[in-house]
Design an enzyme around this catalytic site. Structure first.
Site, PDB file in Angstrom:
ATOM      1  N   ASP A  75      39.893  47.684  43.622  1.00 15.52           N
ATOM      2  CA  ASP A  75      39.576  47.566  45.057  1.00 15.52           C
ATOM      3  C   ASP A  75      39.715  48.906  45.782  1.00 15.52           C
ATOM      4  O   ASP A  75      40.769  49.548  45.716  1.00 15.52           O
ATOM      5  CB  ASP A  75      40.523  46.583  45.740  1.00 15.52           C
ATOM      6  CG  ASP A  75      40.401  45.162  45.247  1.00 15.52           C
ATOM      7  OD1 ASP A  75      39.893  44.961  44.138  1.00 15.52           O
ATOM      8  OD2 ASP A  75      40.853  44.263  45.973  1.00 15.52           O
ATOM      9  N   SER A 165      45.315  44.749  48.293  1.00 15.19           N
ATOM     10  CA  SER A 165      44.314  45.376  49.166  1.00 15.19           C
ATOM     11  C   SER A 165      44.577  45.267  50.646  1.00 15.19           C
ATOM     12  O   SER A 165      45.340  44.428  51.122  1.00 15.19           O
ATOM     13  CB  SER A 165      42.947  44.788  48.886  1.00 15.19           C
ATOM     14  OG  SER A 165      42.516  45.283  47.664  1.00 15.19           O
ATOM     15  N   GLU A 341      37.426  36.709  49.531  1.00 18.72           N
ATOM     16  CA  GLU A 341      38.345  37.837  49.466  1.00 18.72           C
ATOM     17  C   GLU A 341      37.825  39.040  50.247  1.00 18.72           C
ATOM     18  O   GLU A 341      36.633  39.197  50.482  1.00 18.72           O
ATOM     19  CB  GLU A 341      38.530  38.252  48.008  1.00 18.72           C
ATOM     20  CG  GLU A 341      38.852  37.065  47.107  1.00 18.72           C
ATOM     21  CD  GLU A 341      39.592  37.475  45.864  1.00 18.72           C
ATOM     22  OE1 GLU A 341      40.824  37.472  45.906  1.00 18.72           O
ATOM     23  OE2 GLU A 341      38.937  37.816  44.872  1.00 18.72           O
TER      24      GLU A 341
HETATM   25  C1  FRU Z   1      40.069  41.442  44.786  1.00 19.61           C
HETATM   26  C2  FRU Z   1      41.538  41.096  44.777  1.00 19.61           C
HETATM   27  C3  FRU Z   1      42.105  41.224  46.158  1.00 19.61           C
HETATM   28  C4  FRU Z   1      43.526  41.603  45.878  1.00 19.61           C
HETATM   29  C5  FRU Z   1      43.420  42.442  44.615  1.00 19.61           C
HETATM   30  C6  FRU Z   1      44.569  42.345  43.675  1.00 19.61           C
HETATM   31  O1  FRU Z   1      39.656  42.185  43.687  1.00 19.61           O
HETATM   32  O2  FRU Z   1      41.736  39.802  44.269  1.00 19.61           O
HETATM   33  O3  FRU Z   1      41.977  40.037  46.899  1.00 19.61           O
HETATM   34  O4  FRU Z   1      44.053  42.288  46.979  1.00 19.61           O
HETATM   35  O5  FRU Z   1      42.259  42.014  43.962  1.00 19.61           O
HETATM   36  O6  FRU Z   1      44.381  43.116  42.538  1.00 19.61           O
END
Ligand code: FRU
Length: 491
Positions: A75, A165, A341
């Site tokens: 991310d 994130s 997300e």
């Molecule tokens: C998206 C996610 C986010 C989270 C992160 C954790 O790729 O699921 O929602 O913050 O990955 O690795």
């Protein structure tokens, strides 16, 4: 309106705006999501792409370069102001990425419990064609001093923490003050990696300063971590209600219709005990007398109620953005999908777009769609949001054969398109440019920045711009600023 033969019509959404404080939650319905299957080609050969080509990210080559030899990268976000304008600082472009050590002896799929926010920088204003193939990002290290984010969990029991994130606000383009909003995570797990108690997810703020000279970029601060929001179980599901709850990924912005007020969107789930079979006719969203409608009882009999994503909204109660209050969710996806997300608010041509990423494997029984970006458009930050493209919600999917089982990124279905998990965690930047990370291409794992692609967005429709880059694929990690700060010295 004539739909696709054999399929229900999408729900009617007016795009009407409501007061952000009002208890109105738009629904991404089963009737809406069903349009993805309706527009998927059932006659393609196994492992091809069955989705409409203009909504599909072009193929990422299997010989993609690594972003960095020592850390996996997933991310990624940019340095933005309250309008999501993307700033360079003192002649440098800067990005923030979830990173994990490649040399620490755990695999890419174990990255989540080891995630640390890292930063990278490169000179601004150089076209992708004159950069190294991998985008030329220089790794600056971790943003947060070792262990500083654990203060949020003082007095609680946990075995490992992670930084998930969020977003980075340049508080004022005439100064170097920045505010990190991120998801502070603590896990309490046994040796086998199972939860002893549910994980804690806390949306957290930490302030810092950015610095740059001729040779590099660095940060100070990020020593104090202020917990902002924990799920309340009333508007947003918490760990006591569902150990698999999703609560994370804060993105802040100002609404031009409410100058001076700051809002935050984030990933959540509909509050309530997991496993309660209570999706409604409104969640299904079928029109009266639609011959292809499902009944509520039929849907509940499939267990679809285990998937109840929501896109949350909070409002800042002070100008330093250190106190926030929950407002009711903007969108729910009850009996549709469990994860919406990294939501972002994207304001263009007077329209308000919510873009969010989701997975094929988090869809509820009976509905289906690819990994990728989903979009919703309305007349205000709270609206009866219209899902983009045929009313489906799909905006930019990985090449996927919806006629074949999904498989996973780590254990492919050999009959599935080898790029069904090529990319994830897309973020839509100014001008419709989209960055993401590479997950799996033809069985090769990524942990690297994807080629940037471009989406043309008009009203409730979008299409991949195949004139951008090389047949639609731009440079790897080509994540450019569209505005310079005013601190430029000597560049
Ligand atoms: C998206 C996610 C986010 C989270 C992160 C954790 O790729 O699921 O929602 O913050 O990955 O690795």
């Amino acid at each position: 309106l004539s739909g696709v033969p054999g399929f229900p019509l999408p729900s009617i959404h007016t795009q009407q705006a409501y007061d952000p404080q009002e208890a109105y939650t738009a629904k991404w319905t089963r009737a809406d999501a069903m349009q993805i299957k309706a527009h998927s080609d059932t006659s393609v050969g196994a492992g091809q792409n069955s989705l409409p080509q203009q909504l599909v990210m072009p193929d990422v080559p299997a010989d993609f370069p690594a972003t960095n030899p020592d850390v996996w990268v997933w991310d990624t976000w940019t340095l933005i102001d309250k309008k999501a304008t993307q700033f360079s600082y003192n002649g440098w472009e800067v990005i923030f990425c979830l990173t994990a050590d490649k040399n620490a002896g755990y695999g890419f799929d174990d990255r989540h419990t080891h995630a640390r926010i890292g930063y990278f920088y490169r000179r601004a204003g150089i076209p992708a064609s004159r950069r190294p193939t991998n985008g030329g990002w220089i790794y600056g290290g971790h943003l947060i001093p070792e262990g500083a984010q654990e203060q949020v969990f003082a007095g609680t029991t946990y075995t490992i923490t992670a930084e998930w994130s969020g977003s980075m606000r340049l508080l004022d383009p005439t100064s170097n003050k920045v505010s990190l909003f991120y998801t502070d995570m603590a896990f309490n797990r046994n040796a086998a990696g199972q939860d002893i108690t549910p994980s804690q997810a806390v949306i957290t703020q930490s302030l810092g300063q950015i610095h740059a000279d001729f040779n590099h970029v660095w940060f100070t601060g990020f020593t104090k971590h202020t917990p902002l929001l924990r799920p309340d179980g009333v508007l947003y599901q918490n760990g006591a209600q569902n150990p698999y709850y999703n609560f994370r990924d804060p993105f802040t912005f100002e609404d031009p219709k409410h100058p001076g007020t700051n809002y935050m969107v984030f990933e959540g789930n509909t509050a309530g005990q997991r496993g309660v079979a209570n999706c409604t006719a409104e969640d299904l969203g079928y029109r009266a007398n639609d011959p292809h409608a499902e009944t509520v009882d039929q849907v509940l009999a499939t267990g679809a109620y285990y998937q109840k994503a929501s896109i949350g909204l909070a409002i800042a109660e002070d100008s330093s953005l250190s106190k926030w209050k929950f407002l009711p969710p903007l969108i729910s996806a009850n009996c549709v999908n469990d994860q919406t997300e990294r939501p972002q608010m994207y304001i263009k041509d007077g329209k308000y777009y919510i873009f969010t990423i989701s997975h094929r494997t988090t869809y509820a029984a009976g509905v289906d769609g690819p990994d990728g970006v989903y979009g919703f458009v309305g007349n205000g930050i709270r609206s009866d949001f219209q899902p983009m493209n045929y009313g489906s919600g799909l905006m930019l999917g990985n090449p996927t054969d919806l006629n074949e089982a999904a498989g996973t990124d780590y254990d492919a279905n050999p009959n599935q398109n080898p790029r069904a998990f090529q990319s994830y965690s897309h973020y839509v930047m100014p001008d419709g440019l989209v960055e993401s990370f590479i997950d799996t291409v033809e069985g090769r794992r990524g942990g690297a920045l994807s080629p940037t692609v471009k989406v043309r967005i008009r009203g409730d429709a979008s299409m991949v711009d195949t004139r951008y880059g090389n047949n639609g694929l731009g440079g790897y990690g080509d994540i450019a600023a569209n505005r310079a700060d005013i601190n430029i010295v000597g560049f």
